[in-house]
Motif scaffolding. Structure first.
Motif, short mmCIF file in Angstrom:
data_model
loop_
_atom_site.label_atom_id
_atom_site.label_comp_id
_atom_site.label_asym_id
_atom_site.label_seq_id
_atom_site.Cartn_x
_atom_site.Cartn_y
_atom_site.Cartn_z
N ILE A 381 0.84 -1.20 0.00
CA ILE A 381 0.00 0.00 0.00
C ILE A 381 0.87 1.24 0.00
O ILE A 381 0.68 2.19 -0.78
CB ILE A 381 -0.92 0.00 1.24
CG1 ILE A 381 -1.90 -1.18 1.18
CG2 ILE A 381 -1.64 1.33 1.38
CD1 ILE A 381 -3.07 -0.96 0.27
N GLU A 382 1.85 1.27 0.87
CA GLU A 382 2.68 2.46 1.01
C GLU A 382 3.44 2.74 -0.28
O GLU A 382 3.53 3.87 -0.73
CB GLU A 382 3.65 2.28 2.18
CG GLU A 382 4.42 3.55 2.46
CD GLU A 382 5.07 3.54 3.83
OE1 GLU A 382 5.08 2.46 4.45
OE2 GLU A 382 5.56 4.60 4.25
N GLU A 383 3.95 1.67 -0.89
CA GLU A 383 4.71 1.86 -2.12
C GLU A 383 3.84 2.45 -3.22
O GLU A 383 4.23 3.38 -3.92
CB GLU A 383 5.26 0.51 -2.60
CG GLU A 383 6.71 0.31 -2.27
CD GLU A 383 7.18 -1.06 -2.69
OE1 GLU A 383 6.53 -1.66 -3.56
OE2 GLU A 383 8.19 -1.53 -2.13
N ASP A 466 3.56 11.14 3.22
CA ASP A 466 3.69 9.67 3.27
C ASP A 466 2.45 9.01 3.82
O ASP A 466 2.51 7.97 4.48
CB ASP A 466 4.92 9.25 4.08
CG ASP A 466 6.19 9.59 3.35
OD1 ASP A 466 6.17 9.54 2.10
OD2 ASP A 466 7.18 9.95 4.00
N ILE A 467 1.31 9.61 3.61
CA ILE A 467 0.05 8.98 3.97
C ILE A 467 -0.57 8.44 2.69
O ILE A 467 -0.79 9.19 1.75
CB ILE A 467 -0.91 9.99 4.64
CG1 ILE A 467 -0.26 10.51 5.93
CG2 ILE A 467 -2.27 9.36 4.92
CD1 ILE A 467 -1.00 11.66 6.54
N PRO A 468 -0.85 7.15 2.58
CA PRO A 468 -1.39 6.58 1.35
C PRO A 468 -2.75 7.20 1.03
O PRO A 468 -3.62 7.26 1.89
CB PRO A 468 -1.53 5.08 1.66
CG PRO A 468 -0.65 4.85 2.83
CD PRO A 468 -0.62 6.11 3.61
N VAL A 499 -8.38 7.78 1.75
CA VAL A 499 -7.14 7.72 2.52
C VAL A 499 -7.10 6.38 3.24
O VAL A 499 -8.11 5.91 3.74
CB VAL A 499 -7.07 8.88 3.54
CG1 VAL A 499 -5.75 8.86 4.29
CG2 VAL A 499 -7.29 10.21 2.84
N TYR A 500 -5.91 5.80 3.25
CA TYR A 500 -5.79 4.47 3.86
C TYR A 500 -5.44 4.60 5.34
O TYR A 500 -4.55 5.37 5.72
CB TYR A 500 -4.70 3.67 3.15
CG TYR A 500 -4.67 2.23 3.58
CD1 TYR A 500 -5.51 1.28 2.96
CD2 TYR A 500 -3.82 1.80 4.59
CE1 TYR A 500 -5.49 -0.03 3.36
CE2 TYR A 500 -3.80 0.48 5.01
CZ TYR A 500 -4.65 -0.44 4.38
OH TYR A 500 -4.64 -1.74 4.78
N VAL A 507 -10.81 5.16 3.56
CA VAL A 507 -11.86 6.01 4.09
C VAL A 507 -11.99 7.25 3.22
O VAL A 507 -10.99 7.81 2.80
CB VAL A 507 -11.54 6.40 5.55
CG1 VAL A 507 -12.55 7.42 6.05
CG2 VAL A 507 -11.53 5.16 6.44
N ARG A 508 -13.24 7.61 2.96
CA ARG A 508 -13.47 8.72 2.02
C ARG A 508 -13.28 10.08 2.67
O ARG A 508 -13.74 10.33 3.79
CB ARG A 508 -14.91 8.60 1.50
CG ARG A 508 -15.43 9.87 0.86
CD ARG A 508 -16.62 9.55 0.00
NE ARG A 508 -17.70 8.96 0.78
CZ ARG A 508 -18.65 9.69 1.39
NH1 ARG A 508 -18.66 10.99 1.31
NH2 ARG A 508 -19.61 9.09 2.05
#
Lengths: 736, 320
Positions: A381-383, A466-468, A499-500, A507-508
């Motif tokens: 996910i982060e990548e 760095d927030i997915p 946003v993950y 989450v929307r």
């Protein structure tokens, strides 16, 4: 020519002509190569780390320069082939898992039919593997004066990129113009002709630039016009939902009031269609592939959820399959596919009147729960979801950092960004598409935009921290026509952000100001109804709005609406964390203003960067101008115009010059009138006899003759000559 | 005089008018004797006004002597004729010192060169030494006999003829000497009408006997001075230079600077004949056809010289 020259082994001046044509030809080849490499650079830039790419290019160029003296063309082509194969093999090795050859081939085919290369998962490996061969071959052949082959090598690559749709119009045009210049100058170079004779090349190139841009001016062909600024579709819906795997941010846009779906659902949701994971700076690309859906139950998102049953009835043919996030089961549509992000898609269009049902597990995490999450994201996910183009200006991250310095958790960060965008940017559909990075432009140069800009910017800002985050498109809930029914129109098309969150999934967040957006849409429907547009209403809609709870439809578009179950207090603006005092002040003043400044009025103030033409546009424009000037000079058009002015208007100077110029006007006029210009070796008298000139002409000639050969002329004689010539040229045809 | 520089300042109209009248009237007068050959007569007059000498190349019996005589008579000038033969000595041309027994001194007996118009008939029959005596007089306008230098009369014009029919025992003039003639002309046979008219006029009573002068020698001299004052502006000097250079570039031997000078002087005379005190390109072109060809040597015949001049006139731009 020496043997070495004939073999093309050196590049000394040919036949005493300084190697200027050679330089020009090499520059043209380099420009062409640059156009091609620029596209590849863009890919690399999207996924970051362009330095290795630049190193590969440089190494290829150096190798080509050196080997041009050593290798025969045959072995060079072989070497190029080997390079390409090795590059592709290396790319395949870089792929996780071992894909089947068949899949690779299908992928390649789909690329050639217009699928952007950005969909390739490991685009970096692909670019690094593919770049050396064409670069090497192009430069190798250019060094050996084989310009046609050089152009073929670079042109083949550019052609591939054109087929994948990655080379935009400007790039293609630049590349083609450079190719023509390379071939032209190369030809001059090989024949050893001086560069001054090469004007025609410039004229040709100018025509190539001018003609396509003129095509759009001609009304009848406007539909075929090549649109340089990249605005194709012009409704929000079309720009968001009909673009398949790509989403490019556009300029001014309109709303479509036509009804698309009628949704029966236990609660209003955003009807999500798809998401994009790769940000390119000027748009979004989805890398994931969908798979056929077998009717099984899909994974539920982690964390607390709530089941929402929906039934969608298509009011027009639809190629998309909206559903509330996150769908876990779909029925009644056999063509259902499951997207790589877990959303739904349809393999075949859903016909008008057809229905399908979806069961969704709506995330129901409370703000408190979300606020408790940390940054321990899964690696994959982060990548994928924190990727940003390397060209993203640092100031985006810096500004975000400053705005969110008080936010302690990813959730607070997201809320801060969302509210900041909501409060600090005007909603407007009438904007000029900025050049370069959209998020950067929206953040620093633009004062207004619509949902695409808000969502793109928010996702970008989150990624700098760095927030997915990902870009999501779909429809808002629509007009509520009954307790459990909503009418969704084209104008409800929307873009937002997911946003993950660790343990809770996607989450929307919706950074677009809801009230402005809704009022723009309401007015659009009203005006469409007034104009009797068809398909604006269903049987149910158009009446008084169903409103047991009128405020329910345009919910504040934050995960706050997840709170209904939890019963927690929604976080009001005052209690939102991380808002800087000055930002809050500006928020307050904005709230104080009446929010009437919506889509109807233009709030677009393009920043300086967006109003200037890009460097490439400027270069092409310059080329067009230079070529036109030369062409005009060549075609004698300029001289004709000049001559006309010159013929009818004579400024006065000394008597000698006046008499001389009057005489020159006379001779030019007589020559034109009698289609018999005076020959250089012909005396004036002989000429006047030849054209049977009248007395006035002879008097002018005699005045001039005295001025020139006797050195005697006075003001009066000069005046007489000038007025005689004025008389002659203004009474056309009487000089006979 | 070899100076052709521009002499600015308009001439006093009477001088120009007089010169123009002298030239025109002399031509008219000569035409009463010579039928046809208008252009050639004009050329002879302009050559004389420009202080040049003329080489006539012709078959015998076309009226060369008559022409020269008529010209001389028209301005009341003296005329003498020398028949060049292989045994002619230089002194037969210039004159000799004769011992006078009564005064016991040498007195100079003038040769035929001492006249305003000298007709040197069949000049190519005399040996080079005799030819050169004549040519020296032409160039220097003076004669040296036994150390004494004597000026020839003013005006002084030599009209030499060459017999091109009988080439036996002739001494062709070298280029250096040809160059000293301002013009080379061909009279040629008159047209049928002209010849008939001429016969009617001449047979009974030759009008040359009754030809009276229309101008004085003094007037002719003044006309010559007027001619040398005619304005030649820079563009024309450049044009003449371009013409000369063209012949040099395209012939084995082109027009010498002396040729260019002669061209402009002839053009000056033509301007006066046309009533102008400045030269125009038309003057230069009209004169170039007769002034230049004999100064050019091409690889084949001399006739080609005329062809080269024609080409030059058709090629060289008048104004740069």
């Amino acid at each position: 020519m020496s043997t070495a020259d004939r073999l093309g082994l050196g590049w000394p001046a040919v036949d005493g002509v300084p190697g200027r044509t050679r330089t020009a030809a090499l520059i043209a080849v380099a420009a062409m190569l640059l156009s091609t490499l620029q596209v590849l650079y863009f890919f690399i830039d999207v996924v970051g780390l362009p330095s290795r790419f630049l190193a590969v290019v440089a190494a290829s160029l150096v190798a080509a320069t050196v080997l041009a003296r050593l290798l025969t063309p045959r072995s060079a082509v072989a070497l190029g082939g080997v390079l390409l194969l090795v590059g592709l093999w290396w790319y395949v090795q870089q792929l996780s898992g071992s894909p089947r050859i068949g899949e690779l081939l299908t992928d390649t085919l789909s690329l050639l039919t217009g699928n952007t290369l950005l969909r390739i998962t490991n685009i970096r490996a692909w670019v690094l593997g593919v770049t050396p061969a064409p670069t090497f071959l192009t430069w190798y052949f250019a060094m050996r004066r084989r310009y046609a082959l050089a152009v073929a090598a670079a042109g083949g690559t550019l052609g591939f990129l054109v087929l994948t749709g990655d080379a935009d119009l400007l790039t293609t045009l630049s590349g083609v113009v450079a190719a023509v210049a390379a071939l032209g100058f190369g030809d001059f170079d090989r024949r050893g002709e001086p560069i001054v004779d090469a004007e025609t090349i410039l004229v040709t190139a100018a025509l190539m630039v001018l003609v396509p841009s003129l095509v759009s001016v001609v009304p009848a062909t406007a539909g075929l016009s090549l649109n340089v600024d990249g605005t194709g579709s012009d409704t929000v819906e079309a720009s968001l939902l009909r673009s398949g795997d790509q989403l490019s941010v556009q300029g001014s846009i309109s709303l479509s009031p036509e009804v698309r779906f009628t949704v029966t659902s236990s609660e209003p949701r955003y009807w999500r269609i798809g998401s994009f994971d790769r940000y390119t700076g000027d748009g979004w690309v989805s890398q994931t592939n969908s798979r056929a859906y077998g009717g099984d139950r899909l994974d539920e998102p982690p964390g607390p959820t709530r089941i929402v049953e929906q039934r969608f009835r298509a009011e027009t043919d639809a190629g998309v399959m909206p559903a509330a996030w996150k769908p876990i089961q779909s029925r009644d549509n056999p063509a259902t596919r499951v997207g790589g992000d877990g959303g739904l898609a349809t393999g075949a269009p859903i016909r008008e009147g057809d229905s399908y049902r979806v069961t969704s597990a709506v995330p129901a995490a409370t703000p408190a729960q979300l606020n408790d999450t940390t940054r321990a994201y899964p690696q994959r996910i982060e990548e994928t979801y924190t990727q940003l183009p390397a060209s993203t200006p640092d100031r985006v991250g810096e500004r975000t950092e400053r705005l969110t310095r008080d936010a302690r958790t990813p959730y607070e960060t997201a809320l801060t960004i969302e509210s900041w965008l909501e409060n600090n940017r005007e909603y407007s559909l009438d904007v000029r598409r900025p050049d370069g990075n959209v998020a950067d432009a929206f953040l620093f140069e633009m004062s207004a935009g619509y949902c695409t800009y808000y969502a793109t910017t928010m996702a970008t800002m989150l990624r700098t921290q760095d927030i997915p985050a990902r870009m999501v498109v779909g429809y808002t809930s629509g007009e509520r026509v009954a307790e459990d029914r909503w009418v969704v129109r084209g104008q409800n098309a929307h873009a937002w952000v997911e946003v993950y969150f660790e343990e809770y999934g996607w989450v929307r967040f919706d950074p677009t100001p809801a009230s402005d957006r809704e009022s723009a849409r309401d007015r659009n429907v009203e005006s469409a109804r007034e104009r009797d547009r068809p398909s604006v209403d269903t049987n149910e809609s158009g009446g008084p709005e169903w409103s047991p709870t009128p405020t329910a439809t345009p919910q504040p578009l934050t995960p706050v609406d997840n709170d209904t179950d939890a019963g927690g207090t929604p976080l009001g603006p005052q209690s939102r964390p991380g808002v800087n005092p000055e930002d809050r002040i500006s928020t307050a003043t904005r709230v104080g203003e009446s929010p009437t400044d919506t889509a109807g009025t233009t709030t677009d103030r393009p920043g300086p960067a967006s109003s200037l033409p890009s460097r490439r546009e400027a270069a092409l424009g310059l080329l067009a101008i230079v070529g036109t000037v030369i062409g005009v000079r060549r075609s004698d058009l300029g001289r004709c115009v000049y001559r006309s002015v010159w013929l009818y208007y004579q400024p006065r100077s000394t008597p000698e010059r006046d008499a001389e110029r009057a005489f020159q006007r006379l001779v030019y006029y007589l020559g034109r009138e009698h289609d018999r210009p005076r020959r250089a070796e012909e005396t004036v008298r002989a000429y006047l006899d030849a054209v049977d000139a009248d007395e006035r002409a002879r008097e002018v000639a005699s005045i001039r003759e005295r001025a020139r050969y006797a050195g005697t002329v006075d003001e009066a004689a000069a005046d007489r000559a000038v007025s005689l010539v004025d008389e002659i040229v203004r009474s056309r045809g009487t000089a006979k | 005089m070899t100076d052709t520089d521009t002499t600015r300042g308009p001439q006093s109209e009477p001088a120009l008018g007089e010169a123009n009248r002298v030239a025109t009237q002399v031509i008219e007068n000569v035409e009463r004797v010579i039928v046809g050959h208008h252009d050639e007569i004009e050329h002879i007059l302009t050559a004389m006004l420009g202080r040049g000498h003329i080489l006539l190349e012709d078959v015998p019996g076309v009226g060369k002597t008559m022409l020269a005589k008529a010209v001389a008579a028209s301005f009341d000038g003296s005329f003498k004729r020398v028949q060049f033969t292989p045994d002619l000595l230089p002194s037969d041309v210039t004159g000799v010192n004769v011992y006078n027994q009564q005064t016991e001194t040498f007195t100079f007996q003038e040769g035929p060169i001492f006249a305003n118009v000298v007709l040197g008939d069949e000049i190519n029959r005399a040996p080079p030494k005799t030819q050169s005596a004549l040519l020296e007089a032409m160039e220097e306008e003076q004669v040296t006999v036994d150390g004494d230098t004597r000026d020839v009369p003013d005006p002084f014009t030599v009209i030499a003829t060459q017999n091109t029919v009988e080439q036996n025992r002739t001494y062709a003039l070298p280029m250096a000497e040809l160059d000293r003639f301002m013009k080379k002309l061909h009279l040629g046979y008159p047209s049928a009408d002209d010849e008939a008219a001429m016969l009617a006029r001449v047979v009974s009573d030759h009008p040359i006997e009754r030809l009276s002068p229309v101008a004085s020698v003094e007037e002719f001299r003044r006309a010559q001075r007027t001619v040398s004052d005619v304005t030649i502006e820079a563009p024309l000097r450049e044009y003449a230079t371009r013409l000369a250079r063209y012949t040099r570039e395209h012939g084995q031997l082109g027009v010498s600077p002396r040729g260019s000078i002669a061209l402009l002087r002839a053009a000056q005379a033509r301007a006066v004949l046309d009533g102008r005190d400045y030269v125009v390109p038309d003057d230069v072109r009209a004169e170039a056809r007769v002034v230049l060809p004999h100064r050019i040597r091409t690889d084949t015949a001399e006739q080609i010289g005329a062809g080269l001049v024609r080409t030059a006139l058709d090629t060289v731009p008048i104004e740069e």
